[in-house]
Write an enzyme that holds these catalytic residues in place. Structure first.
Site, mmCIF file in Angstrom:
data_model
loop_
_atom_site.group_PDB
_atom_site.id
_atom_site.type_symbol
_atom_site.label_atom_id
_atom_site.label_comp_id
_atom_site.label_asym_id
_atom_site.label_seq_id
_atom_site.Cartn_x
_atom_site.Cartn_y
_atom_site.Cartn_z
ATOM 1 N N GLU A 25 50.810 -84.761 26.895
ATOM 2 C CA GLU A 25 51.700 -83.765 27.514
ATOM 3 C C GLU A 25 51.248 -83.425 28.931
ATOM 4 O O GLU A 25 50.116 -83.724 29.336
ATOM 5 C CB GLU A 25 51.748 -82.487 26.660
ATOM 6 C CG GLU A 25 50.401 -81.795 26.508
ATOM 7 C CD GLU A 25 50.515 -80.303 26.204
ATOM 8 O OE1 GLU A 25 51.204 -79.589 26.961
ATOM 9 O OE2 GLU A 25 49.895 -79.851 25.234
ATOM 10 N N LYS A 86 57.457 -74.953 33.390
ATOM 11 C CA LYS A 86 56.965 -75.215 32.029
ATOM 12 C C LYS A 86 58.206 -75.445 31.172
ATOM 13 O O LYS A 86 59.023 -74.542 31.000
ATOM 14 C CB LYS A 86 56.157 -74.011 31.539
ATOM 15 C CG LYS A 86 55.681 -74.136 30.094
ATOM 16 C CD LYS A 86 54.865 -72.906 29.671
ATOM 17 C CE LYS A 86 54.762 -72.821 28.165
ATOM 18 N NZ LYS A 86 54.119 -71.566 27.723
ATOM 19 N N VAL A 106 54.239 -79.209 24.087
ATOM 20 C CA VAL A 106 54.163 -80.014 22.860
ATOM 21 C C VAL A 106 55.586 -80.328 22.383
ATOM 22 O O VAL A 106 55.913 -81.468 22.056
ATOM 23 C CB VAL A 106 53.362 -79.286 21.760
ATOM 24 C CG1 VAL A 106 53.507 -80.001 20.422
ATOM 25 C CG2 VAL A 106 51.885 -79.197 22.154
ATOM 26 N N ASP A 138 57.666 -63.699 18.938
ATOM 27 C CA ASP A 138 57.183 -64.769 19.807
ATOM 28 C C ASP A 138 56.567 -65.859 18.942
ATOM 29 O O ASP A 138 55.418 -65.775 18.513
ATOM 30 C CB ASP A 138 56.174 -64.233 20.826
ATOM 31 C CG ASP A 138 55.787 -65.299 21.847
ATOM 32 O OD1 ASP A 138 56.120 -66.493 21.638
ATOM 33 O OD2 ASP A 138 55.162 -64.934 22.863
ATOM 34 N N SER A 140 56.209 -70.039 19.009
ATOM 35 C CA SER A 140 56.392 -71.190 19.898
ATOM 36 C C SER A 140 57.451 -72.149 19.367
ATOM 37 O O SER A 140 57.501 -72.441 18.164
ATOM 38 C CB SER A 140 55.074 -71.938 20.054
ATOM 39 O OG SER A 140 55.281 -73.104 20.805
ATOM 40 N N ALA A 141 58.262 -72.671 20.294
ATOM 41 C CA ALA A 141 59.238 -73.703 19.932
ATOM 42 C C ALA A 141 58.539 -74.971 19.428
ATOM 43 O O ALA A 141 59.178 -75.831 18.825
ATOM 44 C CB ALA A 141 60.124 -74.026 21.135
ATOM 45 N N ASP A 142 57.218 -75.063 19.652
ATOM 46 C CA ASP A 142 56.458 -76.214 19.120
ATOM 47 C C ASP A 142 56.602 -76.308 17.601
ATOM 48 O O ASP A 142 56.658 -77.403 17.040
ATOM 49 C CB ASP A 142 54.961 -76.078 19.424
ATOM 50 C CG ASP A 142 54.626 -76.198 20.903
ATOM 51 O OD1 ASP A 142 55.512 -76.519 21.708
ATOM 52 O OD2 ASP A 142 53.442 -75.962 21.239
ATOM 53 N N LYS A 159 45.249 -72.442 18.916
ATOM 54 C CA LYS A 159 44.391 -71.565 19.660
ATOM 55 C C LYS A 159 44.209 -70.236 18.952
ATOM 56 O O LYS A 159 45.134 -69.696 18.372
ATOM 57 C CB LYS A 159 44.971 -71.314 21.040
ATOM 58 C CG LYS A 159 43.932 -71.471 22.086
ATOM 59 C CD LYS A 159 44.568 -71.827 23.386
ATOM 60 C CE LYS A 159 45.540 -72.931 23.190
ATOM 61 N NZ LYS A 159 46.919 -72.504 23.237
HETATM 62 N N1 PSU Z 1 47.314 -75.218 24.086
HETATM 63 C C1 PSU Z 1 46.387 -75.490 25.019
HETATM 64 N N2 PSU Z 1 46.762 -75.643 26.301
HETATM 65 C C2 PSU Z 1 48.062 -75.595 26.640
HETATM 66 C C3 PSU Z 1 49.050 -75.343 25.634
HETATM 67 C C4 PSU Z 1 48.632 -75.160 24.373
HETATM 68 O O1 PSU Z 1 45.214 -75.558 24.746
HETATM 69 O O2 PSU Z 1 48.362 -75.768 27.824
HETATM 70 C C5 PSU Z 1 50.505 -75.384 26.002
HETATM 71 C C6 PSU Z 1 51.162 -76.565 25.251
HETATM 72 O O3 PSU Z 1 51.963 -77.271 26.168
HETATM 73 C C7 PSU Z 1 52.013 -75.879 24.196
HETATM 74 C C8 PSU Z 1 52.401 -74.620 24.943
HETATM 75 O O4 PSU Z 1 53.107 -76.641 23.795
HETATM 76 O O5 PSU Z 1 51.204 -74.237 25.598
HETATM 77 C C9 PSU Z 1 52.906 -73.543 24.024
HETATM 78 O O6 PSU Z 1 53.507 -72.547 24.799
HETATM 79 P P1 PSU Z 1 54.475 -71.480 24.100
HETATM 80 O O7 PSU Z 1 53.570 -70.654 23.229
HETATM 81 O O8 PSU Z 1 55.073 -70.699 25.239
HETATM 82 O O9 PSU Z 1 55.490 -72.259 23.326
HETATM 83 MN MN MN Z 2 56.426 -68.078 23.154
#
Ligand code: PSU
Ligand code: MN
Length: 303
Positions: A25, A86, A106, A138, A140-142, A159
């Protein structure tokens, strides 16, 4: 092939010769780490994949195309440019339509990998349910992408800034297998382990390749998460990192940071508060994921 995809010559050659390809990514480069460590990480992780016998395909959006494999000057651009969006699923069509630079998360790296026919994707950590997500919603869309796109993601768990048990529950509801790679417990990114027991433990890349293969045969539309702990000599102990995470979360709340800015803010603050130790650990766990992910891609390609 989808006409939005644009392959580097290295990736095109690997496809032509039916050699294994591993997706990477770009949000981790543009929004997850500071320059110059992000660029160094991006190049080294690609080299680890080549050394393991596969071809790296770093994915990003440029000029209305989904780039599958970046040249060195493009990696530099994503590592240094200020105006990189992003891009999660919500944003993907818009960023393509406007021709802007977009770093894939992701979720969108999975979408691109699937369009390109790449089955294995290496990253650092998966997004998940944020702490307090039961109120803020909140999530993640992941996670939703893991439920609907058949790509295997190798990550060091989630994380510790996230709500790990709710993240696991979400994945279970969506039918996403979470395979502990030589571990019984969900890795907590900077630390090798958490207290959350996993349903499945695997010992080898062959086992993972077999599970991917059977998931294909079942015509499952979702992905698989391989949770690979950070190496023991590189981890930051729980006691140390937990207090720092609490501090970063407190500051986030005070500053009213939300939505897509949450993850980059927290990661950046944790790097500052640990004086770079968390960045070192983050880089090391990505390299470790690349070694395991490459082995999985090689074994899957042999099936
Ligand atoms: N975990 C990491 N570093 C990152 C991310 C996750 O250690 O940069 C990034 C990844 O691209 C993941 C995104 O898909 O953060 C998730 O963001 P959000 O919670 O806004 O969906
Ligand atoms: Mn989010």
């Amino acid at each position: 092939m989808n006409h939005l995809l644009s392959f580097s010559s290295e990736v095109q050659e690997a496809f032509d010769q039916k050699r294994p390809v591993v997706a990477l990514e770009s949000t981790i480069i543009s929004h997850g780490m500071p320059y110059p460590q992000n660029l160094e990480m991006a190049k080294e992780v690609e080299q680890i994949i080549r050394d393991g016998g596969a071809t790296p395909a770093t994915i990003a959006i440029m000029n209305g195309k989904i780039k599958v494999g970046l040249e060195e000057d493009e990696l530099y651009e994503f590592a240094t440019a200020e105006d990189v969006a992003k891009v999660s699923r919500r944003d993907m069509a818009e960023i393509l339509a406007t021709g802007k630079l977009g770093a894939t998360t992701v979720a969108t790296t999975m979408i691109a990998a699937h369009l390109a026919g790449i089955k294995v994707f290496v990253t650092g950590g998966l997004g998940g349910v944020h702490r307090g997500g039961e109120d803020s919603m909140d999530i993640s869309a992941d996670l939703e992408e893991m439920a609907q796109t058949p790509v295997t993601v190798i990550a060091a768990g989630c994380k510790a800034i996230l709500d790990l048990p709710r993240t696991l529950e979400y994945l279970e509801t969506k039918g996403v297998p979470v395979l502990g790679y030589q571990t019984d417990y969900l890795p907590a990114f900077y630390s090798r382990t958490s207290e959350y027991k996993l349903n499945t433990r695997v010992e080898s890349a062959e086992e993972v390749a077999a599970i991917i293969d059977y998931s294909d045969q079942l015509e499952f539309k979702g992905g698989i998460l391989v949770a690979n702990p950070i190496p023991a000599d590189k981890e930051i102990p729980h006691e140390k990192i937990d207090a720092i995470i609490q501090q970063a979360l407190k500051e986030e709340k005070e500053q009213g940071i939300k939505g897509k800015d949450s993850t980059p803010f927290l990661l950046g603050r944790i790097v500052e508060l640990t004086e770079g130790d968390s960045l070192r650990a983050n880089i090391d766990l990505v390299y470790n994921n690349a070694r395991v992910g490459t082995e999985i891609a090689v074994k899957y390609n042999e099936r």
